[in-house]
Design a protein around this motif. Structure first.
Motif, PDB file in Angstrom:
ATOM      1  N   ARG A   1      10.207   0.666  -7.849  1.00  0.00           N
ATOM      2  CA  ARG A   1      11.117   1.586  -7.816  1.00  0.00           C
ATOM      3  C   ARG A   1      12.120   1.545  -6.350  1.00  0.00           C
ATOM      4  O   ARG A   1      11.631   1.301  -5.356  1.00  0.00           O
ATOM      5  CB  ARG A   1      10.552   3.118  -7.937  1.00  0.00           C
TER       6      ARG A   1
ATOM      7  N   TRP B   1      -1.233   7.495   5.332  1.00  0.00           N
ATOM      8  CA  TRP B   1      -1.334   7.713   6.849  1.00  0.00           C
ATOM      9  C   TRP B   1      -2.147   6.737   7.094  1.00  0.00           C
ATOM     10  O   TRP B   1      -2.730   5.626   6.321  1.00  0.00           O
ATOM     11  CB  TRP B   1      -2.243   9.022   6.899  1.00  0.00           C
TER      12      TRP B   1
ATOM     13  N   ALA C   1       8.701   0.694   1.221  1.00  0.00           N
ATOM     14  CA  ALA C   1       7.273   0.718   1.634  1.00  0.00           C
ATOM     15  C   ALA C   1       6.889  -0.803   1.417  1.00  0.00           C
ATOM     16  O   ALA C   1       5.918  -1.227   2.077  1.00  0.00           O
ATOM     17  CB  ALA C   1       6.599   1.448   0.532  1.00  0.00           C
TER      18      ALA C   1
ATOM     19  N   ASP D   1       0.702  -1.422  -0.023  1.00  0.00           N
ATOM     20  CA  ASP D   1       0.045   0.170  -0.087  1.00  0.00           C
ATOM     21  C   ASP D   1       0.960   1.241  -0.074  1.00  0.00           C
ATOM     22  O   ASP D   1       1.719   1.588   0.852  1.00  0.00           O
ATOM     23  CB  ASP D   1      -0.948  -0.159   1.389  1.00  0.00           C
ATOM     24  N   GLY D   2       0.809   2.052  -1.048  1.00  0.00           N
ATOM     25  CA  GLY D   2       1.546   3.353  -1.005  1.00  0.00           C
ATOM     26  C   GLY D   2       1.148   3.899  -2.298  1.00  0.00           C
ATOM     27  O   GLY D   2       0.630   3.291  -3.329  1.00  0.00           O
ATOM     28  N   TRP D   3       1.161   5.435  -2.567  1.00  0.00           N
ATOM     29  CA  TRP D   3       0.857   6.012  -3.553  1.00  0.00           C
ATOM     30  C   TRP D   3       2.086   6.006  -4.575  1.00  0.00           C
ATOM     31  O   TRP D   3       2.776   7.309  -4.811  1.00  0.00           O
ATOM     32  CB  TRP D   3       0.425   7.343  -3.314  1.00  0.00           C
TER      33      TRP D   3
ATOM     34  N   PRO E   1      -7.243   4.775  -7.134  1.00  0.00           N
ATOM     35  CA  PRO E   1      -7.602   5.635  -8.020  1.00  0.00           C
ATOM     36  C   PRO E   1      -7.176   5.135  -9.604  1.00  0.00           C
ATOM     37  O   PRO E   1      -6.396   4.424  -9.332  1.00  0.00           O
ATOM     38  CB  PRO E   1      -6.730   7.102  -7.778  1.00  0.00           C
TER      39      PRO E   1
ATOM     40  N   PRO F   1      -2.867   9.918 -11.675  1.00  0.00           N
ATOM     41  CA  PRO F   1      -2.168   9.704 -10.465  1.00  0.00           C
ATOM     42  C   PRO F   1      -0.888  10.525 -10.263  1.00  0.00           C
ATOM     43  O   PRO F   1      -0.110  10.048  -9.172  1.00  0.00           O
ATOM     44  CB  PRO F   1      -1.724   8.357 -10.360  1.00  0.00           C
TER      45      PRO F   1
ATOM     46  N   LEU G   1       0.998  13.017   1.220  1.00  0.00           N
ATOM     47  CA  LEU G   1       2.073  11.751   1.584  1.00  0.00           C
ATOM     48  C   LEU G   1       2.390  12.162   2.977  1.00  0.00           C
ATOM     49  O   LEU G   1       3.006  13.334   3.286  1.00  0.00           O
ATOM     50  CB  LEU G   1       3.100  11.737   0.697  1.00  0.00           C
TER      51      LEU G   1
ATOM     52  N   TRP H   1     -14.276  13.692 -13.707  1.00  0.00           N
ATOM     53  CA  TRP H   1     -13.612  12.649 -13.410  1.00  0.00           C
ATOM     54  C   TRP H   1     -14.167  11.533 -14.018  1.00  0.00           C
ATOM     55  O   TRP H   1     -14.881  10.608 -13.533  1.00  0.00           O
ATOM     56  CB  TRP H   1     -13.481  12.346 -11.722  1.00  0.00           C
TER      57      TRP H   1
ATOM     58  N   THR I   1      10.797   6.204   3.260  1.00  0.00           N
ATOM     59  CA  THR I   1      10.227   5.766   2.037  1.00  0.00           C
ATOM     60  C   THR I   1       9.407   7.071   1.744  1.00  0.00           C
ATOM     61  O   THR I   1       8.625   7.250   2.777  1.00  0.00           O
ATOM     62  CB  THR I   1       9.595   4.362   1.966  1.00  0.00           C
ATOM     63  N   PRO I   2       9.233   7.389   0.674  1.00  0.00           N
ATOM     64  CA  PRO I   2       8.415   8.771   0.346  1.00  0.00           C
ATOM     65  C   PRO I   2       6.933   8.469   0.113  1.00  0.00           C
ATOM     66  O   PRO I   2       6.242   9.372   0.367  1.00  0.00           O
ATOM     67  CB  PRO I   2       9.111   9.302  -0.845  1.00  0.00           C
ATOM     68  N   HIS I   3       6.457   7.273  -0.444  1.00  0.00           N
ATOM     69  CA  HIS I   3       4.979   7.405  -0.689  1.00  0.00           C
ATOM     70  C   HIS I   3       3.818   6.654  -0.043  1.00  0.00           C
ATOM     71  O   HIS I   3       2.803   6.369  -0.679  1.00  0.00           O
ATOM     72  CB  HIS I   3       5.137   6.748  -2.323  1.00  0.00           C
ATOM     73  N   LEU I   4       4.401   6.595   1.445  1.00  0.00           N
ATOM     74  CA  LEU I   4       2.956   6.188   2.218  1.00  0.00           C
ATOM     75  C   LEU I   4       2.104   7.304   2.424  1.00  0.00           C
ATOM     76  O   LEU I   4       2.635   8.618   2.650  1.00  0.00           O
ATOM     77  CB  LEU I   4       4.058   5.600   3.469  1.00  0.00           C
TER      78      LEU I   4
ATOM     79  N   TYR J   1      -1.056   6.233 -18.605  1.00  0.00           N
ATOM     80  CA  TYR J   1      -1.802   5.584 -17.869  1.00  0.00           C
ATOM     81  C   TYR J   1      -3.251   4.996 -18.528  1.00  0.00           C
ATOM     82  O   TYR J   1      -3.711   4.211 -18.327  1.00  0.00           O
ATOM     83  CB  TYR J   1      -2.275   6.091 -16.447  1.00  0.00           C
TER      84      TYR J   1
ATOM     85  N   ALA K   1     -10.961   5.985  -3.921  1.00  0.00           N
ATOM     86  CA  ALA K   1     -10.512   6.031  -5.326  1.00  0.00           C
ATOM     87  C   ALA K   1     -10.994   7.004  -6.263  1.00  0.00           C
ATOM     88  O   ALA K   1     -10.477   7.145  -7.327  1.00  0.00           O
ATOM     89  CB  ALA K   1     -10.698   4.605  -5.778  1.00  0.00           C
TER      90      ALA K   1
ATOM     91  N   PHE L   1       1.943   3.950  -7.593  1.00  0.00           N
ATOM     92  CA  PHE L   1       1.499   3.489  -8.735  1.00  0.00           C
ATOM     93  C   PHE L   1       1.570   4.364  -9.696  1.00  0.00           C
ATOM     94  O   PHE L   1       1.456   4.090 -10.937  1.00  0.00           O
ATOM     95  CB  PHE L   1       0.202   2.722  -8.524  1.00  0.00           C
ATOM     96  N   TYR L   2       2.118   5.621  -9.674  1.00  0.00           N
ATOM     97  CA  TYR L   2       2.155   6.517 -10.696  1.00  0.00           C
ATOM     98  C   TYR L   2       3.599   6.216 -11.455  1.00  0.00           C
ATOM     99  O   TYR L   2       3.919   6.891 -12.691  1.00  0.00           O
ATOM    100  CB  TYR L   2       2.280   7.982 -10.291  1.00  0.00           C
ATOM    101  N   VAL L   3       4.448   5.302 -10.935  1.00  0.00           N
ATOM    102  CA  VAL L   3       5.633   4.746 -11.666  1.00  0.00           C
ATOM    103  C   VAL L   3       5.340   3.331 -11.841  1.00  0.00           C
ATOM    104  O   VAL L   3       4.415   2.774 -11.116  1.00  0.00           O
ATOM    105  CB  VAL L   3       6.693   4.968 -10.959  1.00  0.00           C
ATOM    106  N   HIS L   4       5.940   2.727 -12.818  1.00  0.00           N
ATOM    107  CA  HIS L   4       5.782   1.094 -12.943  1.00  0.00           C
ATOM    108  C   HIS L   4       6.321   0.404 -11.742  1.00  0.00           C
ATOM    109  O   HIS L   4       7.120   0.499 -11.047  1.00  0.00           O
ATOM    110  CB  HIS L   4       6.446   0.750 -14.095  1.00  0.00           C
TER     111      HIS L   4
ATOM    112  N   MET M   1      13.132   3.567  -4.431  1.00  0.00           N
ATOM    113  CA  MET M   1      12.827   4.381  -2.903  1.00  0.00           C
ATOM    114  C   MET M   1      11.407   3.817  -2.386  1.00  0.00           C
ATOM    115  O   MET M   1      11.177   4.140  -1.383  1.00  0.00           O
ATOM    116  CB  MET M   1      12.643   5.872  -3.322  1.00  0.00           C
ATOM    117  N   ASP M   2      10.971   3.212  -3.243  1.00  0.00           N
ATOM    118  CA  ASP M   2       9.580   2.251  -2.652  1.00  0.00           C
ATOM    119  C   ASP M   2       9.688   1.109  -2.059  1.00  0.00           C
ATOM    120  O   ASP M   2       8.795   0.231  -1.582  1.00  0.00           O
ATOM    121  CB  ASP M   2       8.429   2.311  -3.679  1.00  0.00           C
TER     122      ASP M   2
ATOM    123  N   TYR N   1      -8.324   7.329   1.846  1.00  0.00           N
ATOM    124  CA  TYR N   1      -8.686   8.052   0.604  1.00  0.00           C
ATOM    125  C   TYR N   1      -9.568   7.341  -0.243  1.00  0.00           C
ATOM    126  O   TYR N   1      -9.151   6.055  -0.869  1.00  0.00           O
ATOM    127  CB  TYR N   1      -7.618   8.945  -0.083  1.00  0.00           C
TER     128      TYR N   1
END
Lengths: 391, 391
Positions: A66, B231, A72, A42-44, A325, B326, B217, B44, B226-229, B124, A213, A46-49, A68-69, A211
């Motif tokens: 990636r 809450w 996560a 679970d992390g945002w 989303p 995204p 984030l 949307w 890690t940056p993309h978590l 996407y 979707a 998905f905007y990268v592969h 950096m993920d 949040y």
């Protein structure tokens, strides 16, 4: 972790069962909901592969994403650290390196390059370019379309999943009531949206919200003739109708809900439209039970509203639950003519009979669960056109 | 409408210029930001297939989308009604009908089936299946990869676009301050996120906010590695650091911003990491000006932090502005080694030198505009590690 390791392993088992039926040895999963469903990830990001690789003869799936993920993945999944494979940032938004080149190399290294490989051909997070690069990198593999393979496994919810959707429904009710309460002549649309967002995320004292979707959809006035507009900073006027479509979300599980509000006195045609739609959805909820076929719901709806001369071309609802989303729908079962899915307990749908005419429209919806004997709605709010008298 | 018809026509002109250079007669645009950029379309509805078709020898583009969204196209775009082409709901999430079959038929009907057709291969909203169906439906067309064609046209912003990003920055500052203000031992993560959302959407008294393309984030504690978590509903503890990365958004234009907060006394290594990162970003902002090459920014950063023994493998930033989920990044220019883009006035970047180590991390960022003489930050908040003493 959101579910027990036992539940994740059961999900993997069912996924492999479906892979076997379809002759797929290696399944490359890119849908973030499917990745979450099988691994907990679970992390945002998905905007990268990113990808979850399920190999038919390996116990655990492999997460590729990636660098950096990767932390996560360590924090949120049940996977061994060795199964978390990071790729370097040189693959990000580059016109020379594509993450699928990296994926192809990994699959070669672990001896999977000659196998039947399933890919999600119809998914936001598997681009046309991804497919081209994979074919280039794995010329000896045989590719199969595995679109919705895991989505179909997700169709019947576990009792734990149902509990999450019930929590999501508590949040949806609160958010809907907060929005309806605020809507009034002279109030800005964005302030209503802000209050809904606040309620969705703060949740309850016992549990917080995630949040949804899809952001709150809030068409008003003539814009109620179309469902997917968001909001502006305009102020509501006397006579405006406002459609609210929103969801509560708990740990990525959704309970969507739609209602329509009228500021001041409704036009006669709006009153009639609302009555017809509410009569239609009530008739559906009355007849839904396990064992019937999905399209029978649509037939009940159609016969109910045609008595008043109304016709709806678009589908009446769809399966939903876990998601990211841009959509909370699962893209498997649709409530419409031609869908022969037999209803079973713990299937969950968003039943949304919206009617959009040339310059006005009405929406009412319920998130429902098929029970042993019938169906139950997750939320519990009046369905009629909500009248807001001018103050 | 968000911009003047003149501005939309200029955008179309530049897009056609690029199409001519690339030998593309018909451009099929699926990226919602590109669709918005050229037509104004806003809703949307990107979770189903929709498209803007730019034909080199036609004055206006054509919008193709789901029937219930056609009224949204009428409300939000500058297109003639004849150029708004709806497809029926039978194409939605169906395993027998695909919207690209409809698109192929339309292109045949208007005599475009033998032309050079550009598609956004890496987007996407253009699936692998979409490409397969188009090739099947248009066997005599010659397909070209037009990924990022319109994104590159978006690179240099008009003064009106800059005004929108400035408004977005006012919102970003307010949302960041609201988040920082609330973070404290014992407070739930979801309640901070809720307050940030509320501030992002309610905006200011003068103008309301739009939904950013990425939710706030908020990794904390060890999760700052890690940056993309996002809450949870956990409560912050004494000693936690919290990274906040968020954006303000005004009419789909973004100003992202990241800061890091420390609850209680920071560990020595966190203090040092923060000082190094802030020194690094300050050095970059000092040297950025038109005429230099993008990778020179990264070199300045690298040389500044390497004095303290730090290395960052991931890129330092990217071009951004108009977007939809995204991602708020434009996927064109990256601030990293090897990127030779020459900076020009009214390019806009998110400069985000995050440093993520094994069990902690630090982020600070600025959204910047290249000016005639240097650069300016859209927001104006202190960059240091924000210390929150226990109460």
């Amino acid at each position: 972790m959101t579910f027990s390791t036992y539940e994740y392993k059961e999900r993997i088992r069912k996924t492999k069962e479906s892979m076997t039926q379809k002759g797929i040895d290696v399944l490359l999963i890119t849908d973030p909901a499917n990745i979450n469903y099988l691994s907990g990830y679970d992390g945002w990001s998905f905007y990268v592969h990113q990808m979850l690789v399920v190999i038919i003869d390996e116990e655990q799936p492999m997460w590729i994403g990636r660098e950096m993920d990767a932390n996560a993945a360590k924090v949120t999944t049940w996977l061994y650290r060795d199964n978390i494979i990071p790729y370097s940032d040189k693959y990000i938004h580059s016109d020379v390196n594509h993450p699928m080149d990296f994926v192809a190399n990994i699959l070669k290294e672990i001896g999977q390059e000659n196998r039947n490989i399933g890919v999600e051909m119809e998914n936001y997070y598997f681009t046309a370019k991804s497919y081209e690069q994979l074919k280039k990198g794995l010329p000896n593999a045989s590719f199969r379309d595995a679109t919705l393979l895991v989505n179909w496994v997700r169709l019947i919810k576990s009792d734990d999943e149902i509990e999450y959707m019930k929590k999501a429904a508590v949040i949806a009710e609160k958010a809907m009531m907060a929005g309806i309460h605020m809507i009034q002549e002279g109030v800005r649309e964005c302030d209503v949206a802000a209050k809904i967002f606040y309620t969705q995320i703060t949740g309850t004292k016992e549990f917080g919200g995630d949040y949804p979707a899809i952001v709150p959809l809030l068409p008003s006035g003539e814009k109620t003739s179309t469902p997917h507009l968001t909001w502006t900073d305009n102020r509501y006027k006397d006579g405006d109708a406002v459609i609210l479509e929103l969801a509560g979300c708990y740990r990525r599980y959704h309970s969507p809900l739609a209602r329509t509000v009228q500021i001041g006195t409704p036009k006669d045609e709006m009153r009639i439209l609302a009555e017809v739609a509410v009569e239609g959805i009530n008739a559906c909820i009355e007849m839904i039970r396990p064992g019937i076929v999905c399209e029978e719901i649509e037939e009940t709806w159609r016969r109910t509203i045609e008595k008043s001369g109304f016709v709806k071309e678009s589908r009446l609802g769809y399966s939903m639950g876990l998601n990211y989303p841009p959509d909370w729908g699962e893209h498997t079962v649709s409530i419409r003519k031609g869908d022969k899915t037999i209803l079973q307990p713990n299937m969950t749908f968003h039943l949304i009979p919206g009617l959009w005419l040339d310059d006005y429209g009405f929406e009412v919806s319920e998130s429902i669960r098929i029970t042993e004997a019938g169906c139950e709605t997750f939320a519990n709010l009046p369905r009629n056109l909500t009248l807001k008298e001018l103050v």
